[in-house]
Design an enzyme around this catalytic site. Structure first.
Site, PDB file in Angstrom:
ATOM      1  N   SER A 170      -2.301   9.417 -36.909  1.00  0.00           N
ATOM      2  CA  SER A 170      -2.624   8.275 -37.755  1.00  0.00           C
ATOM      3  C   SER A 170      -2.287   6.973 -37.013  1.00  0.00           C
ATOM      4  CB  SER A 170      -1.900   8.394 -39.099  1.00  0.00           C
ATOM      5  OG  SER A 170      -2.433   7.522 -40.055  1.00  0.00           O
ATOM      6  N   ARG A 200       0.711   2.551 -52.661  1.00  0.00           N
ATOM      7  CA  ARG A 200       1.081   3.866 -52.134  1.00  0.00           C
ATOM      8  C   ARG A 200       0.214   4.967 -52.747  1.00  0.00           C
ATOM      9  NH1 ARG A 200       2.620   6.686 -47.841  1.00  0.00           N
ATOM     10  NH2 ARG A 200       4.051   8.403 -48.300  1.00  0.00           N
ATOM     11  N   ASP A 210     -10.433  15.163 -43.645  1.00  0.00           N
ATOM     12  CA  ASP A 210      -9.757  13.888 -43.390  1.00  0.00           C
ATOM     13  C   ASP A 210     -10.738  12.767 -43.726  1.00  0.00           C
ATOM     14  OD1 ASP A 210      -8.471  11.617 -42.439  1.00  0.00           O
ATOM     15  OD2 ASP A 210      -7.719  12.595 -40.629  1.00  0.00           O
ATOM     16  N   HIS A 232      -6.096  14.461 -44.061  1.00  0.00           N
ATOM     17  CA  HIS A 232      -5.418  13.607 -43.093  1.00  0.00           C
ATOM     18  C   HIS A 232      -3.971  14.046 -42.843  1.00  0.00           C
ATOM     19  CE1 HIS A 232      -4.517  10.149 -40.688  1.00  0.00           C
ATOM     20  NE2 HIS A 232      -3.607   9.715 -41.541  1.00  0.00           N
ATOM     21  N   ASP A 233      -3.303  14.526 -43.870  1.00  0.00           N
ATOM     22  CA  ASP A 233      -1.910  14.954 -43.722  1.00  0.00           C
ATOM     23  C   ASP A 233      -1.766  16.243 -42.911  1.00  0.00           C
ATOM     24  OD1 ASP A 233      -0.639  12.856 -44.895  1.00  0.00           O
ATOM     25  OD2 ASP A 233      -0.140  13.877 -46.766  1.00  0.00           O
TER      26      ASP A 233
END
Length: 337
Positions: free
Chosen positions: A135, A203, A280, A309-310
Site C-alpha cells: 500500500s 476510517r 483489491d 487490499h488487506d
C-alpha cells in the site's frame, strides 16, 4: 528501537523541515544483508516486534520467516509525517516553539524516501538488499527503485499500482472531506483525535475499501442485535479504535501524500518482484501488470484472496514463499555474475 536525527530536509515543495527525526525498529542479524520494511497508512515501525509483543508483520518477518531475522537485518521507520515518534504534525516546530498540527507541510512519497535514505546513511547502512512494503509502503518501495537504484539491490512492492488511480483518489477524497468538514476538527486544532466523528467516518470509508464484498457478506450477512447490524457495530468500532491511537492531522498528511504517488513514466533498473491481490478495489493487478511488463527486470504474482487490499497483511502462506524465493534467487544471480 530508537530515533535517528537527519537535520534539515528540503521537501519537494521547496519548504524546509528542520531537525527531522525518524523513529525506527532495527532487529535481526547485525551483520546480515539489510532489508528495509515500509509500513502502510496507519502502520508504524514495529514490524517484527518481539515474542511478547509481535509486530504487525510478524507473519512475514522474524525468525524463520520469509524475511528471516536470523539471515537478514531488518529496519523499519515510522514514516515522515506519522505519529509514532517520527517528525510529524504532533512534533514541536523548532521555528515557532509550538506543535505543528495543521501547519505541518504537505509531503510526497519522494519526501518520505529521501528522509529514510538520509536516516539509513546516519545509521551506517551503505546498501540495501531489498525494500519491501504494501500500500503506502509499496509506493515507497517503488520510489526507492526510482530514486536510489544504486542503494537498493531490489524492490518488492505489494498491493500497489504505479500511480494512485482515480478510484483510489475518490476514496481518499471522501475520507479527507469527512475529517476536514467536521466542525470539531477546528482546522486541525481539535482537542483530541478520538473526539470527532469525521475521523471515525474516514476510517470506516477506508475499511470498506480494504476488503472484498464477499468477505463482508460472509462474515456479517444481516446479523444484528437489538440496536444495529453487526457490520455497523464493526465499522463503528474500527473508527473509534483508530482514533484512539492515531492523529487525524497525520492521517490527512499521509492521505494527501498518497494522492501524489505516480511512477507511471519511470523505468526502474533494479529487479522488481510485485504481489497483487484479487478483490483489491484500490490497487488492482490490471493496473500494475502492464507497467511491470515495461520494466527491465520484473516478476509478479497474483494472490487469490477474499481479503482484497488487506491481503498483504494476512494469509502469508499463499505468498510469503514467493518473497523468500525472490530474495534468494537474487542472491544466486549476483553470485553467478
Amino acid at each position: 528501537m530508537g530515533k535517528v536525527s537527519i537535520g534539515s530536509l528540503v521537501l519537494e515543495s521547496g519548504q524546509v523541515l528542520e531537525r527531522v527525526e525518524l523513529a525506527y525498529e532495527r532487529c535481526g542479524n547485525p551483520s546480515g544483508p539489510v532489508i528495509l520494511v515500509c509500513h502502510a497508512l496507519t502502520g508504524d515501525q514495529h514490524a517484527v516486534g518481539s515474542e511478547e509483543n509481535p509486530g504487525w508483520w510478524s507473519g512475514l518477518a522474524g525468525p524463520g520467516k520469509a524475511l528471516d531475522s536470523a539471515e537478514f537485518q531488518i529496519i523499519t521507520f515510522n514514516v515522515l509525517g506519522g505519529c509514532n515518534g517520527s517528525t510529524g504534525p504532533l512534533s514541536l516546530n523548532p521555528v515557532t516553539g509550538k506543535t505543528y498540527r495543521s501547519d505541518f507541510p504537505l509531503l510526497t512519497i519522494k519526501d518520505m524516501v529521501h528522509a529514510e535514505y538520509l536516516a539509513l546513511k546516519k545509521l551506517g547502512i551503505a546498501k540495501l538488499k531489498a525494500v519491501i512494503g504494501g500500500s503506502l509502503g509499496g509506493m515507497k518501495a517503488l520510489q526507492w527503485g526510482a530514486l536510489y537504484p544504486y542503494f537498493t539491490e531490489s524492490i518488492i512492492p505489494l498491493a500497489v499500482t504505479p500511480s494512485f488511480s482515480g478510484y483510489a483518489l475518490a476514496f481518499n477524497h471522501l475520507a479527507i472531506q469527512a475529517i476536514e468538514n467536521d466542525p470539531v476538527f477546528r482546522n486541525g486544532y481539535y482537542e483530541g483525535s478520538s473526539d470527532f466523528k469525521g475521523f471515525h467516518l474516514a476510517r470506516t470509508v477506508g475499511m470498506i475499501s480494504y476488503r472484498s464484498g464477499k468477505l463482508f457478506n460472509d462474515r456479517f450477512g444481516r446479523s444484528a442485535n437489538e440496536k444495529k447490524f453487526e457490520v455497523e457495530a464493526y465499522l463503528d468500532y474500527q473508527g473509534q479504535k483508530l482514533a484512539r491511537r492515531f492523529d487525524a492531522n497525520s492521517y490527512l498528511i499521509l492521505l494527501k501524500a498518497m494522492n501524489s504517488h505516480d511512477v507511471e513514466q519511470q523505468r526502474i533498473s533494479v529487479p522488481i518482484f510485485s504481489v497483487s491481490y484479487t478483490n483489491d478495489l484500490l490497487y488492482p493487478a490490471d493496473l500494475m501488470i502492464p507497467w511491470l511488463e515495461e520494466q527491465e527486470e520484473a516478476k509478479w504474482k497474483i494472490v487469490d484472496t477474499d481479503f482484497g487490499h488487506d491481503g498483504f497483511l494476512t494469509e502469508f502462506g499463499k505468498w510469503s514463499g514467493a518473497v523468500r524465493e525472490f530474495l534468494h534467487e537474487d542472491q544466486r544471480v549476483r553470485a553467478a555474475r
